[in-house]
Design a protein around this motif. Structure first.
Motif, PDB file in Angstrom:
ATOM      1  N   LYS A   1       2.669  12.897   4.097  1.00 62.31           N
ATOM      2  CA  LYS A   1       4.051  12.707   4.548  1.00 62.31           C
ATOM      3  C   LYS A   1       5.019  12.576   3.362  1.00 62.31           C
ATOM      4  CE  LYS A   1       5.934  10.353   8.378  1.00 62.31           C
ATOM      5  NZ  LYS A   1       5.955   9.272   9.334  1.00 62.31           N
ATOM      6  N   LEU A   2       4.606  11.783   2.366  1.00 62.41           N
ATOM      7  CA  LEU A   2       5.449  11.589   1.180  1.00 62.41           C
ATOM      8  C   LEU A   2       5.629  12.887   0.402  1.00 62.41           C
ATOM      9  CD1 LEU A   2       4.046   8.167  -0.074  1.00 62.41           C
ATOM     10  CD2 LEU A   2       6.393   8.601   0.689  1.00 62.41           C
ATOM     11  N   CYS A   3       4.561  13.669   0.279  1.00 63.00           N
ATOM     12  CA  CYS A   3       4.658  14.930  -0.444  1.00 63.00           C
ATOM     13  C   CYS A   3       5.622  15.889   0.252  1.00 63.00           C
ATOM     14  CB  CYS A   3       3.284  15.578  -0.594  1.00 63.00           C
ATOM     15  SG  CYS A   3       2.255  14.775  -1.832  1.00 63.00           S
ATOM     16  N   LYS A   4       5.581  15.895   1.560  1.00 63.44           N
ATOM     17  CA  LYS A   4       6.499  16.750   2.313  1.00 63.44           C
ATOM     18  C   LYS A   4       7.939  16.280   2.089  1.00 63.44           C
ATOM     19  CE  LYS A   4       7.283  18.741   6.834  1.00 63.44           C
ATOM     20  NZ  LYS A   4       6.796  18.883   8.203  1.00 63.44           N
ATOM     21  N   LYS A   5       8.150  14.994   2.175  1.00 65.90           N
ATOM     22  CA  LYS A   5       9.489  14.418   1.999  1.00 65.90           C
ATOM     23  C   LYS A   5      10.026  14.667   0.589  1.00 65.90           C
ATOM     24  CE  LYS A   5      11.648   9.864   1.704  1.00 65.90           C
ATOM     25  NZ  LYS A   5      11.398   8.418   1.795  1.00 65.90           N
ATOM     26  N   LEU A   6       9.164  14.533  -0.417  1.00 68.83           N
ATOM     27  CA  LEU A   6       9.592  14.634  -1.811  1.00 68.83           C
ATOM     28  C   LEU A   6       9.353  16.018  -2.416  1.00 68.83           C
ATOM     29  CD1 LEU A   6       8.178  11.170  -2.936  1.00 68.83           C
ATOM     30  CD2 LEU A   6      10.573  11.742  -2.452  1.00 68.83           C
ATOM     31  N   ASP A   7       8.847  16.948  -1.602  1.00 62.95           N
ATOM     32  CA  ASP A   7       8.579  18.313  -2.049  1.00 62.95           C
ATOM     33  C   ASP A   7       7.632  18.351  -3.252  1.00 62.95           C
ATOM     34  OD1 ASP A   7       8.842  21.046  -1.633  1.00 62.95           O
ATOM     35  OD2 ASP A   7      10.433  21.230  -3.130  1.00 62.95           O
ATOM     36  N   THR A   8       6.570  17.569  -3.157  1.00 58.32           N
ATOM     37  CA  THR A   8       5.555  17.494  -4.208  1.00 58.32           C
ATOM     38  C   THR A   8       4.341  18.313  -3.776  1.00 58.32           C
ATOM     39  OG1 THR A   8       6.287  15.261  -4.780  1.00 58.32           O
ATOM     40  CG2 THR A   8       4.116  15.917  -5.562  1.00 58.32           C
ATOM     41  N   PRO A   9       3.872  19.234  -4.622  1.00 60.37           N
ATOM     42  CA  PRO A   9       2.691  20.029  -4.262  1.00 60.37           C
ATOM     43  C   PRO A   9       1.462  19.145  -4.050  1.00 60.37           C
ATOM     44  CG  PRO A   9       3.773  20.927  -6.210  1.00 60.37           C
ATOM     45  CD  PRO A   9       4.417  19.608  -5.922  1.00 60.37           C
TER      46      PRO A   9
ATOM     47  N   PHE B   1       0.841  -1.198   0.000  1.00 58.61           N
ATOM     48  CA  PHE B   1       0.000   0.000   0.000  1.00 58.61           C
ATOM     49  C   PHE B   1       0.873   1.243   0.000  1.00 58.61           C
ATOM     50  CE2 PHE B   1      -2.419   3.168   2.608  1.00 58.61           C
ATOM     51  CZ  PHE B   1      -3.383   3.470   1.665  1.00 58.61           C
ATOM     52  N   ARG B   2       1.798   1.315   0.923  1.00 59.69           N
ATOM     53  CA  ARG B   2       2.699   2.469   1.000  1.00 59.69           C
ATOM     54  C   ARG B   2       3.582   2.554  -0.248  1.00 59.69           C
ATOM     55  NH1 ARG B   2       4.967   6.279   4.276  1.00 59.69           N
ATOM     56  NH2 ARG B   2       7.150   6.686   3.890  1.00 59.69           N
ATOM     57  N   THR B   3       4.047   1.417  -0.726  1.00 57.53           N
ATOM     58  CA  THR B   3       4.894   1.396  -1.916  1.00 57.53           C
ATOM     59  C   THR B   3       4.139   1.936  -3.131  1.00 57.53           C
ATOM     60  OG1 THR B   3       6.102  -0.504  -1.046  1.00 57.53           O
ATOM     61  CG2 THR B   3       6.301  -0.093  -3.400  1.00 57.53           C
ATOM     62  N   LYS B   4       2.886   1.524  -3.292  1.00 59.49           N
ATOM     63  CA  LYS B   4       2.075   2.020  -4.408  1.00 59.49           C
ATOM     64  C   LYS B   4       1.881   3.526  -4.314  1.00 59.49           C
ATOM     65  CE  LYS B   4      -0.556  -2.208  -5.132  1.00 59.49           C
ATOM     66  NZ  LYS B   4      -1.857  -2.866  -4.952  1.00 59.49           N
ATOM     67  N   LEU B   5       1.600   4.015  -3.106  1.00 56.08           N
ATOM     68  CA  LEU B   5       1.394   5.450  -2.934  1.00 56.08           C
ATOM     69  C   LEU B   5       2.691   6.218  -3.170  1.00 56.08           C
ATOM     70  CD1 LEU B   5      -1.011   5.563   0.143  1.00 56.08           C
ATOM     71  CD2 LEU B   5      -1.580   5.811  -2.275  1.00 56.08           C
ATOM     72  N   GLU B   6       3.803   5.681  -2.725  1.00 56.05           N
ATOM     73  CA  GLU B   6       5.087   6.359  -2.945  1.00 56.05           C
ATOM     74  C   GLU B   6       5.405   6.433  -4.434  1.00 56.05           C
ATOM     75  OE1 GLU B   6       9.709   6.505  -1.447  1.00 56.05           O
ATOM     76  OE2 GLU B   6       8.334   5.107  -0.488  1.00 56.05           O
ATOM     77  N   THR B   7       5.154   5.352  -5.160  1.00 56.00           N
ATOM     78  CA  THR B   7       5.368   5.356  -6.609  1.00 56.00           C
ATOM     79  C   THR B   7       4.492   6.420  -7.262  1.00 56.00           C
ATOM     80  OG1 THR B   7       5.943   3.014  -6.594  1.00 56.00           O
ATOM     81  CG2 THR B   7       5.247   3.945  -8.703  1.00 56.00           C
ATOM     82  N   LEU B   8       3.239   6.501  -6.836  1.00 56.86           N
ATOM     83  CA  LEU B   8       2.307   7.484  -7.373  1.00 56.86           C
ATOM     84  C   LEU B   8       2.820   8.906  -7.147  1.00 56.86           C
ATOM     85  CD1 LEU B   8      -0.708   7.631  -8.548  1.00 56.86           C
ATOM     86  CD2 LEU B   8      -1.304   8.225  -6.210  1.00 56.86           C
TER      87      LEU B   8
END
Length: 105
Positions: A70-78, A39-46
């Protein structure tokens, strides 16, 4: 073309169609949790493959929202949150919040 991930809802083909009309490539995840690390892996890929994320708050699990935020903050994704379930309003938020402009220009 800007790639926007829409998280939540079940109308994937409608989301893709509406995105094309706005000039966006739309990728989709239904926002429903599944068990295990996939689940987390799929969301991170997305998140990694997208230029911006739209969360449909009324059609997404709290867990998915938490992980993606959390992933958006880590990856600086809007990221933007849309209170409704409709894709047109959600994609309008991407434009209104200047996410598209900041990524393109």
């Amino acid at each position: 073309m800007l790639k926007v991930a829409v998280v939540g809802g079940t109308q994937k083909q409608n989301f893709i169609k509406a995105g094309k009309k706005k000039g966006f490539e739309v990728v989709h995840h239904d926002g429903k949790p599944s068990s295990g690390p996939s689940f987390r892996t799929k969301l991170e890929t997305l998140v990694r493959q997208s230029d911006a994320i739209v969360i449909l708050e009324g059609a997404c699990s709290h867990n998915a929202m938490y992980v993606i935020k959390k992933l958006c903050k880590k990856l600086d994704t809007p990221i933007t949150f849309h209170k409704g379930r409709g894709i047109s309003g959600a994609l309008n938020k991407v434009s209104e919040e200047s996410i598209a402009a900041s990524l393109v220009g």
